[in-house]
Write an enzyme that holds these catalytic residues in place. Structure first.
Site, PDB file in Angstrom:
ATOM      1  N   GLY A 131     -35.920   2.334  21.297  1.00 53.21           N
ATOM      2  CA  GLY A 131     -35.581   1.322  22.291  1.00 53.21           C
ATOM      3  C   GLY A 131     -36.680   0.276  22.308  1.00 53.21           C
ATOM      4  O   GLY A 131     -36.650  -0.692  21.530  1.00 53.21           O
ATOM      5  N   GLU A 364     -33.102  -6.643  26.336  1.00 52.88           N
ATOM      6  CA  GLU A 364     -33.839  -7.644  25.547  1.00 52.88           C
ATOM      7  C   GLU A 364     -35.356  -7.532  25.800  1.00 52.88           C
ATOM      8  O   GLU A 364     -36.080  -8.531  25.809  1.00 52.88           O
ATOM      9  CB  GLU A 364     -33.296  -9.055  25.785  1.00 52.88           C
TER      10      GLU A 364
HETATM   11  N1  CAA Z   1     -41.370 -13.657  16.059  1.00 47.26           N
HETATM   12  C1  CAA Z   1     -41.623 -13.448  14.753  1.00 47.26           C
HETATM   13  N2  CAA Z   1     -42.364 -12.406  14.291  1.00 47.26           N
HETATM   14  C2  CAA Z   1     -42.821 -11.531  15.193  1.00 47.26           C
HETATM   15  C3  CAA Z   1     -42.582 -11.685  16.571  1.00 47.26           C
HETATM   16  C4  CAA Z   1     -41.830 -12.802  17.001  1.00 47.26           C
HETATM   17  N3  CAA Z   1     -41.572 -13.012  18.305  1.00 47.26           N
HETATM   18  N4  CAA Z   1     -43.176 -10.660  17.226  1.00 47.26           N
HETATM   19  C5  CAA Z   1     -43.774  -9.896  16.290  1.00 47.26           C
HETATM   20  N5  CAA Z   1     -43.558 -10.435  15.069  1.00 47.26           N
HETATM   21  C6  CAA Z   1     -44.092  -9.933  13.797  1.00 47.26           C
HETATM   22  C7  CAA Z   1     -45.599  -9.798  13.860  1.00 47.26           C
HETATM   23  O1  CAA Z   1     -46.234 -11.030  13.558  1.00 47.26           O
HETATM   24  C8  CAA Z   1     -45.873  -8.755  12.807  1.00 47.26           C
HETATM   25  O2  CAA Z   1     -45.813  -9.360  11.537  1.00 47.26           O
HETATM   26  P1  CAA Z   1     -46.884  -8.999  10.362  1.00 47.26           P
HETATM   27  O3  CAA Z   1     -46.627  -7.596   9.958  1.00 47.26           O
HETATM   28  O4  CAA Z   1     -46.567  -9.990   9.282  1.00 47.26           O
HETATM   29  O5  CAA Z   1     -48.234  -9.173  10.985  1.00 47.26           O
HETATM   30  C9  CAA Z   1     -44.664  -7.842  12.925  1.00 47.26           C
HETATM   31  O6  CAA Z   1     -43.614  -8.621  13.543  1.00 47.26           O
HETATM   32  C10 CAA Z   1     -44.915  -6.599  13.743  1.00 47.26           C
HETATM   33  O7  CAA Z   1     -45.348  -7.001  15.003  1.00 47.26           O
HETATM   34  P2  CAA Z   1     -46.052  -5.990  16.020  1.00 47.26           P
HETATM   35  O8  CAA Z   1     -47.187  -5.310  15.327  1.00 47.26           O
HETATM   36  O9  CAA Z   1     -46.349  -6.747  17.269  1.00 47.26           O
HETATM   37  O10 CAA Z   1     -44.878  -4.901  16.260  1.00 47.26           O
HETATM   38  P3  CAA Z   1     -44.801  -3.669  17.239  1.00 47.26           P
HETATM   39  O11 CAA Z   1     -44.151  -2.545  16.543  1.00 47.26           O
HETATM   40  O12 CAA Z   1     -46.131  -3.426  17.888  1.00 47.26           O
HETATM   41  O13 CAA Z   1     -43.734  -4.151  18.361  1.00 47.26           O
HETATM   42  C11 CAA Z   1     -42.919  -5.219  20.347  1.00 47.26           C
HETATM   43  C12 CAA Z   1     -43.874  -5.264  19.117  1.00 47.26           C
HETATM   44  C13 CAA Z   1     -43.141  -6.547  21.037  1.00 47.26           C
HETATM   45  C14 CAA Z   1     -43.262  -4.094  21.285  1.00 47.26           C
HETATM   46  C15 CAA Z   1     -41.464  -5.096  19.852  1.00 47.26           C
HETATM   47  O14 CAA Z   1     -41.196  -3.816  19.307  1.00 47.26           O
HETATM   48  C16 CAA Z   1     -40.441  -5.366  20.954  1.00 47.26           C
HETATM   49  O15 CAA Z   1     -40.141  -6.519  21.295  1.00 47.26           O
HETATM   50  N6  CAA Z   1     -39.832  -4.303  21.517  1.00 47.26           N
HETATM   51  C17 CAA Z   1     -38.722  -4.443  22.449  1.00 47.26           C
HETATM   52  C18 CAA Z   1     -37.417  -4.374  21.718  1.00 47.26           C
HETATM   53  C19 CAA Z   1     -36.304  -5.017  22.482  1.00 47.26           C
HETATM   54  O16 CAA Z   1     -36.449  -6.044  23.133  1.00 47.26           O
HETATM   55  N7  CAA Z   1     -35.105  -4.425  22.401  1.00 47.26           N
HETATM   56  C20 CAA Z   1     -33.946  -4.964  23.013  1.00 47.26           C
HETATM   57  C21 CAA Z   1     -32.787  -4.926  22.071  1.00 47.26           C
HETATM   58  S1  CAA Z   1     -31.437  -6.041  22.361  1.00 47.26           S
HETATM   59  C22 CAA Z   1     -30.748  -5.680  23.869  1.00 47.26           C
HETATM   60  O17 CAA Z   1     -31.356  -5.092  24.680  1.00 47.26           O
HETATM   61  C23 CAA Z   1     -29.431  -6.189  24.314  1.00 47.26           C
HETATM   62  C24 CAA Z   1     -28.235  -5.933  23.477  1.00 47.26           C
HETATM   63  O18 CAA Z   1     -27.207  -5.474  23.892  1.00 47.26           O
HETATM   64  C25 CAA Z   1     -28.196  -6.389  22.161  1.00 47.26           C
END
Ligand code: CAA
Length: 382
Positions: A131, A364
């Site tokens: 999630g 989200e």
């Molecule tokens: N834009 C572009 N690239 C991004 C980014 C962004 N906003 N955020 C991170 N990245 C990139 C980073 O630059 C990194 O790239 P490199 O490997 O080249 O350095 C890579 O992605 C990994 O980033 P992190 O190390 O920050 O990744 P993480 O595993 O620590 O996770 C997190 C970061 C912010 C916690 C992310 O996992 C997150 O947003 N989690 C929440 C997920 C979410 O919102 N789920 C909802 C799903 S949709 C929904 O709910 C509704 C539906 O019905 C569809």
């Protein structure tokens, strides 16, 4: 610094408000009670140009700026979070992602159909064990000579049962974590794509369609890839940067709806021989609500403005989503309290706002995740 909307933005806002008041709000209570999405509104949103808001005219869109889109989300959120949520996924997560990452033939095939409402989009990222930690998805994409074969399970997929096209995230190499993730555009008629309603009855968004999606040896051609192999996590995060503004703007709409309802109620309801709006405790609640709504709205507009300028806006989008959803949760809770027993019944819409708003704080990216995004940007990476 200009705080005024342009005449074009005012016109979009008026169009969205009229649609929300005249066509969305009257259906909201029944849709919530029956747990059924008002499908007739999909084509109508297409006709009004809301489904393809920021998509260019060459792909069937309206070419709206992001602030205009935020205004649409706000007005829809004021009427019904299920309808606003449909749009945030369909347009914010799916169409904009295809616009940003798709090949020319993918854009030509999908964007006009999504903009008209002929086709509906869904975004398949979340899984039972992935999630908030989106990079840990377990759905796999096995590469063969001419195709990928997907296996796995997704849950909480908004629009999943009604969608014609799905953005699907799967890993071709789980040991590479986020670098192994690929994004695919998959038509839901593809053999091996199965879906059903998620188990249970949700607290809010009861008119929204939420699916469990299963891939069983689901074979997709190589040209179903969106972006390059291994780009999938960035595609997913960039899509969420679009979607989260829609959620934040929708939360402003919910908070505004709570404020409107409370003001009307405080003027009309009399206790102890006077309007309840003349008591200072009620006044304090309503004043805080009014201040919160204004602050949240400015954060949302700023995030949308930055995006429109092509400037980095991930942090500001998360700030807007965090703040707007948190204040809207408080506004809805206070609105139920101010309405007393009436607020506890679905005869008054604040009861639905209270149930719906919790979802905006979760999907989200939960408030915890928004805080992580903000803190990492504020503190910086070592
Ligand atoms: N834009 C572009 N690239 C991004 C980014 C962004 N906003 N955020 C991170 N990245 C990139 C980073 O630059 C990194 O790239 P490199 O490997 O080249 O350095 C890579 O992605 C990994 O980033 P992190 O190390 O920050 O990744 P993480 O595993 O620590 O996770 C997190 C970061 C912010 C916690 C992310 O996992 C997150 O947003 N989690 C929440 C997920 C979410 O919102 N789920 C909802 C799903 S949709 C929904 O709910 C509704 C539906 O019905 C569809």
């Amino acid at each position: 610094m200009h705080f005024e909307l342009t005449p074009e933005q005012v016109a979009v806002q008026a169009r969205a408000r009229a649609f929300a008041v005249e066509e969305v709000a009257p259906l909201a209570r029944e849709a919530d009670e029956k747990g059924k999405f008002p499908m007739q509104l999909v084509r109508r949103m297409g006709e009004l140009g809301f489904l393809g808001g920021p998509i260019g005219a060459e792909y069937g869109g309206t070419g709206l700026d992001y602030l205009s889109c935020a205004l649409v989300y706000e007005e829809l959120g004021r009427a019904d979070s299920s309808v606003r949520g449909f749009l945030a996924v369909h347009e914010g997560l799916v169409s904009l992602c295809i616009r940003d990452w798709g090949s020319e033939s993918q854009k030509r095939r999908y964007l006009p159909r999504l903009a008209s409402g002929e086709w509906i989009g869904c975004y398949c990222l979340t899984e039972p064990n992935a999630g908030s930690d989106a990079a840990s998805i377990e759905t796999t994409a096995r590469e063969e000579e001419d195709c990928y074969i997907l296996n796995g399970e997704k849950i909480w997929i908004t629009n999943g049962n009604i969608a014609d096209v799905a953005l699907v995230f799967a890993s071709r190499d789980r040991s590479a974590r986020h670098k192994g993730i690929c994004a695919f555009i998959i038509e839901t008629s593809t053999p091996g794509f199965f879906r059903e309603k998620v188990a249970g009855v949700e607290l809010g968004h009861r008119a929204s369609d939420h699916a469990r999606v299963v891939f069983e040896e689901c074979r997709v051609p190589k040209n179903a890839l969106l972006g390059e192999p291994g780009d999938g996590f960035k595609v997913a995060m960039a899509a969420l940067d679009h979607g989260r503004i829609g959620v934040a703007a929708g939360a402003v709409g919910v908070a505004q709806a709570c404020l409107d309802a409370c003001v009307a109620f405080a003027r009309q309801r009399r206790q102890f021989g006077k309007r309840i709006g003349d008591f200072q405790m009620i006044q304090a609640s309503i004043a805080d609500m009014a201040a919160d709504v204004e602050a949240a709205r400015l954060l949302v507009y700023r995030a949308a403005w930055l995006k429109q300028q092509g400037l980095p806006s991930t942090r500001e989008t998360s700030i807007a989503k965090l703040f707007a959803t948190e204040i809207a949760v408080k506004a809805a809770s206070d609105a139920v309290l101010i309405h007393g027993g009436r607020g506890y019944s679905n005869a008054y819409p604040v009861e639905r706002y209270y149930r719906d708003i919790k979802g905006l704080q979760i999907y989200e990216g939960t408030s915890h995740i928004q805080r992580i995004v903000i803190a990492r940007d504020v503190i910086g990476k070592e």
